[in-house]
Scaffold this motif. Structure first.
Motif, PDB file in Angstrom:
ATOM      1  N   ASP A 393      12.443   5.051  -4.691  1.00 10.31           N
ATOM      2  CA  ASP A 393      13.366   6.000  -4.066  1.00 10.31           C
ATOM      3  C   ASP A 393      12.734   6.555  -2.779  1.00 10.31           C
ATOM      4  N   LEU A 394      11.443   6.890  -2.868  1.00 13.53           N
ATOM      5  CA  LEU A 394      10.753   7.403  -1.671  1.00 13.53           C
ATOM      6  C   LEU A 394      10.721   6.343  -0.575  1.00 13.53           C
ATOM      7  N   GLN A 395      10.523   5.092  -0.991  1.00 14.56           N
ATOM      8  CA  GLN A 395      10.465   4.001  -0.009  1.00 14.56           C
ATOM      9  C   GLN A 395      11.805   3.888   0.737  1.00 14.56           C
ATOM     10  N   GLY A 396      12.894   4.131  -0.002  1.00 11.88           N
ATOM     11  CA  GLY A 396      14.220   4.108   0.620  1.00 11.88           C
ATOM     12  C   GLY A 396      14.362   5.198   1.674  1.00 11.88           C
ATOM     13  N   LYS A 397      13.652   6.312   1.477  1.00 11.41           N
ATOM     14  CA  LYS A 397      13.769   7.440   2.413  1.00 11.41           C
ATOM     15  C   LYS A 397      12.784   7.337   3.572  1.00 11.41           C
ATOM     16  N   HIS A 398      11.640   6.713   3.307  1.00 12.32           N
ATOM     17  CA  HIS A 398      10.573   6.690   4.321  1.00 12.32           C
ATOM     18  C   HIS A 398      10.214   5.241   4.656  1.00 12.32           C
ATOM     19  N   PRO A 399      10.644   4.758   5.819  1.00 14.18           N
ATOM     20  CA  PRO A 399      10.320   3.362   6.183  1.00 14.18           C
ATOM     21  C   PRO A 399       8.821   3.127   6.315  1.00 14.18           C
ATOM     22  N   GLU A 400       8.038   4.199   6.395  1.00 17.73           N
ATOM     23  CA  GLU A 400       6.575   4.059   6.516  1.00 17.73           C
ATOM     24  C   GLU A 400       5.935   3.567   5.223  1.00 17.73           C
ATOM     25  N   ILE A 401       6.700   3.598   4.119  1.00 20.36           N
ATOM     26  CA  ILE A 401       6.146   3.046   2.872  1.00 20.36           C
ATOM     27  C   ILE A 401       6.454   1.548   2.855  1.00 20.36           C
ATOM     28  N   GLY A 402       5.436   0.756   3.169  1.00 24.40           N
ATOM     29  CA  GLY A 402       5.650  -0.690   3.298  1.00 24.40           C
ATOM     30  C   GLY A 402       5.819  -1.365   1.954  1.00 24.40           C
ATOM     31  N   ASP A 403       5.019  -0.936   0.975  1.00 22.53           N
ATOM     32  CA  ASP A 403       5.059  -1.621  -0.321  1.00 22.53           C
ATOM     33  C   ASP A 403       4.829  -0.602  -1.430  1.00 22.53           C
ATOM     34  N   VAL A 404       5.566  -0.733  -2.498  1.00 26.93           N
ATOM     35  CA  VAL A 404       5.245   0.006  -3.727  1.00 26.93           C
ATOM     36  C   VAL A 404       5.208  -1.002  -4.859  1.00 26.93           C
ATOM     37  N   ASP A 405       4.324  -0.781  -5.786  1.00 23.66           N
ATOM     38  CA  ASP A 405       4.214  -1.696  -6.920  1.00 23.66           C
ATOM     39  C   ASP A 405       3.453  -0.966  -8.024  1.00 23.66           C
ATOM     40  N   GLY A 406       3.414  -1.554  -9.188  1.00 19.91           N
ATOM     41  CA  GLY A 406       2.670  -0.909 -10.259  1.00 19.91           C
ATOM     42  C   GLY A 406       2.621  -1.761 -11.502  1.00 19.91           C
ATOM     43  N   LEU A 407       1.588  -1.520 -12.274  1.00 24.43           N
ATOM     44  CA  LEU A 407       1.468  -2.128 -13.601  1.00 24.43           C
ATOM     45  C   LEU A 407       1.070  -0.976 -14.511  1.00 24.43           C
ATOM     46  N   GLY A 408       1.956  -0.612 -15.442  1.00 25.07           N
ATOM     47  CA  GLY A 408       1.715   0.583 -16.237  1.00 25.07           C
ATOM     48  C   GLY A 408       1.624   1.784 -15.312  1.00 25.07           C
ATOM     49  N   LEU A 409       0.590   2.595 -15.529  1.00 17.50           N
ATOM     50  CA  LEU A 409       0.433   3.772 -14.671  1.00 17.50           C
ATOM     51  C   LEU A 409      -0.665   3.560 -13.622  1.00 17.50           C
ATOM     52  N   ALA A 410      -0.822   2.345 -13.160  1.00 13.07           N
ATOM     53  CA  ALA A 410      -1.646   2.039 -11.980  1.00 13.07           C
ATOM     54  C   ALA A 410      -0.661   1.639 -10.889  1.00 13.07           C
ATOM     55  N   LEU A 411      -0.423   2.559  -9.960  1.00 13.21           N
ATOM     56  CA  LEU A 411       0.664   2.347  -9.001  1.00 13.21           C
ATOM     57  C   LEU A 411       0.140   2.417  -7.565  1.00 13.21           C
ATOM     58  N   ARG A 412       0.820   1.721  -6.684  1.00 13.67           N
ATOM     59  CA  ARG A 412       0.386   1.699  -5.280  1.00 13.67           C
ATOM     60  C   ARG A 412       1.531   2.052  -4.343  1.00 13.67           C
ATOM     61  N   MET A 413       1.172   2.681  -3.243  1.00  9.20           N
ATOM     62  CA  MET A 413       2.158   3.008  -2.217  1.00  9.20           C
ATOM     63  C   MET A 413       1.446   2.754  -0.890  1.00  9.20           C
ATOM     64  N   GLU A 414       1.855   1.735  -0.191  1.00 10.05           N
ATOM     65  CA  GLU A 414       1.123   1.322   1.012  1.00 10.05           C
ATOM     66  C   GLU A 414       1.745   1.949   2.253  1.00 10.05           C
ATOM     67  N   MET A 415       0.962   2.769   2.957  1.00 13.34           N
ATOM     68  CA  MET A 415       1.462   3.530   4.099  1.00 13.34           C
ATOM     69  C   MET A 415       1.289   2.719   5.388  1.00 13.34           C
ATOM     70  N   CYS A 416       2.395   2.669   6.170  1.00  7.37           N
ATOM     71  CA  CYS A 416       2.419   1.831   7.370  1.00  7.37           C
ATOM     72  C   CYS A 416       3.005   2.619   8.538  1.00  7.37           C
ATOM     73  N   GLU A 417       3.062   1.960   9.675  1.00  5.21           N
ATOM     74  CA  GLU A 417       3.831   2.516  10.790  1.00  5.21           C
ATOM     75  C   GLU A 417       5.312   2.429  10.399  1.00  5.21           C
ATOM     76  N   ALA A 418       6.190   2.938  11.308  1.00  5.95           N
ATOM     77  CA  ALA A 418       7.624   2.948  10.964  1.00  5.95           C
ATOM     78  C   ALA A 418       8.195   1.537  10.777  1.00  5.95           C
ATOM     79  N   ASP A 419       7.451   0.496  11.226  1.00  8.39           N
ATOM     80  CA  ASP A 419       7.942  -0.875  11.021  1.00  8.39           C
ATOM     81  C   ASP A 419       7.774  -1.337   9.572  1.00  8.39           C
TER      82      ASP A 419
END
Ligand code: PLP
Length: 492
Positions: A393-419
């Protein structure tokens, strides 16, 4: 010269001749001002007497904390900070977990100290539970050997491999992290951690990890057919690819140290089938697989051992961190019987004064009981799915989040430029620092957010919340992250 503190923590700097007169008496300090004064004094001392060689000074303004409970840290002002990294996944069952703390207290009242050359029942019981869990998960028979810290256990694994194979060269992943002792640094990919410590003749050969968001081979995961695993196989193709002598059927490598889901490397997991393929290449070439579960073990990914997701049985498993929920440190290795049987790994093969310490084993035993009695293999994936949906949901709001992923409760949110692709270390840094200011206002509450930043470009928010995090707290995390990103990207 160091500054001395009086018993209340204030600096003894004033002399009696320059004390203010009654007429010019300054207004008394507010409690908050007193705390600020005392912490400033301590910080000054810390900056003079503590080495800066640890990680405290990564933060622009190092923080003091006073209390912790559940998913929260509290500072001296009473401000709360929602912790989404839980001491790099060492506190999987939440801060100040009563049941685990009580087990430690009980041990303090019975057998708080014992040289590790003697036995105590908690050590044997814990080893039995760990061995049984691995037998259940991997259908393999083996033994456990304890140590204190994670890197020490990695060193023990290195010794075991050297003893068994006679080889001191290892394979490891780009982005892999195995600790910062000299032996562990030699198989840790970051050159920064080795740079100033001489030549590492036994430095591992680092292989690209399947980092599918930024594939090192420029492939797409849905069509690559595990090209990266084939590249490992290719290195053994003939003598000129460098890793194999077909005349003697020998390789110079003893083992491959892997993390199923890279921790410090940025919380990304390999695509399905990768580890199966890798494992068959290694076993064909007589190379051991060492599974470093120090960060991802103990249900972080929804299974007790992260490798259980793959169907591969490793030769050695290394564990630490969450085994004691962040209380008295304890680490260790499990190895297949044929590697660690008494005739192969005899008395005194490794030793540390505090290995198998009774406080650690009693605590670890309770942690294992909690895991056995709970349904973490169900709860963690469910919570992980919910948290990942919030991140999407956050990725939908912020184009700066390039990638989100997770396995169980190990989660990633990759911060990028607006591209959405160019890595933005600056944005991740700003988020990290801003969260620590402790004054984010959401839903009528003011609090801080504790994050950790990892990844090859230091732009990945690596999320390791407590396994006991509530759904309400995950919603709160979403709102805090939303605000944090909005504020941090302003003016960039
Ligand atoms: C995967 C992995 N291996 C090894 C280590 C080293 O453990 P320790 O810091 O306890 O020495 C860590 C620590 O973060 C880790 O994440």
């Amino acid at each position: 010269m160091t500054t001395q503190l009086n018993p209340k923590g204030a600096q003894n700097t004033a002399c009696s001749a320059c004390l203010p007169t009654a007429a010019s008496q300054p207004a008394p300090l507010t409690p908050a001002e007193e705390i600020a004064r005392d912490e400033q004094a301590l910080l000054k001392i810390e900056s003079e007497v503590c080495s800066w060689g640890d990680t405290v000074h990564y933060a622009e303004k190092p923080l003091f904390f006073q209390r912790c409970e559940g998913s929260y840290l509290y500072d001296s002002y009473g401000r709360s900070f929602l912790d989404l990294q839980m001491w790099y996944s060492a506190v999987n069952l939440g801060y100040a977990n009563k049941r685990i703390n009580d087990a430690l207290k009980k041990q303090i009242d019975t057998l708080p100290q014992l040289a590790c050359q003697y036995l105590h029942k908690e050590k044997v019981a814990l080893a039995q539970k760990l061995v049984a869990s691995i037998q259940r998960g991997f259908k393999a028979k083996g033994r456990v050997h304890f140590n204190v810290g994670g890197a020490q256990a990695v060193e023990d694994a290195l010794k075991l491999v050297r003893k068994h194979t006679g080889k001191s060269r290892m394979l490891a992943f780009e982005g892999g992290y195995h600790g910062r002792t000299l032996g562990a640094s030699a198989i840790t990919s970051s050159y920064r951690y080795r740079e100033h410590y001489g030549e590492f003749g036994d430095r591992a050969e680092f292989i690209p990890f399947p980092y599918c968001f930024r594939c090192p081979y420029g492939k797409q995961v849905d069509s690559c057919n595990l090209f990266c695993a084939d590249q490992v196989a290719r290195k053994f193709e003939h003598e000129y690819t460098g890793w194999w002598n077909p005349k003697t059927n020998k390789s110079e490598f003893g083992a491959f140290f892997v993390e199923v889901l890279q921790g410090t490397g940025g919380y990304m997991s390999a695509p399905q089938g990768y580890f199966e393929k890798l494992s068959s290449v290694l076993s064909e070439r007589g190379i051991l697989m060492i599974d470093d579960e120090i960060q991802m073990g103990f249900y972080r990914t929804g299974k007790l051992w992260a490798m259980e997701h793959t169907g591969v049985c490793p030769d050695v498993i290394v564990f630490g961190k969450a085994l004691t929920n962040g209380l008295n440190p304890l680490s260790g290795i499990w190895a297949r019987e044929e590697l660690i049987s008494p005739d192969k790994f005899g008395p005194g093969s490794t030793h540390s004064t505090f290995s198998s310490n009774s406080l650690g084993t009693a605590t670890g035993l309770e942690v294992m009981r909690v895991f056995e009695e709970g349904s973490y293999d169900k709860i963690v994936p469910e919570k992980g799915k919910y948290f990942l949906a919030l991140l999407k949901d956050l990725q939908g709001k912020h184009p700066e989040i390039g990638d989100v992923d997770g396995l169980g409760l190990a989660l990633r949110m990759e911060m990028c430029e607006a591209d959405g692709y160019t890595p933005s270390r600056r944005l991740a840094d700003r988020m990290f620092q801003r969260g620590l200011e402790g004054n984010l206002n959401v839903n009528g509450q003011t609090m801080g957010l504790v994050l950790d930043i990892g990844g090859y470009n230091k732009n990945v928010v690596t999320l390791a919340p407590s396994l006991e995090i509530t759904y309400q707290e995950m919603d709160l995390a979403h709102d805090l992250l939303d605000l944090l990103i909005s504020e941090s990207k302003k003016g960039m």
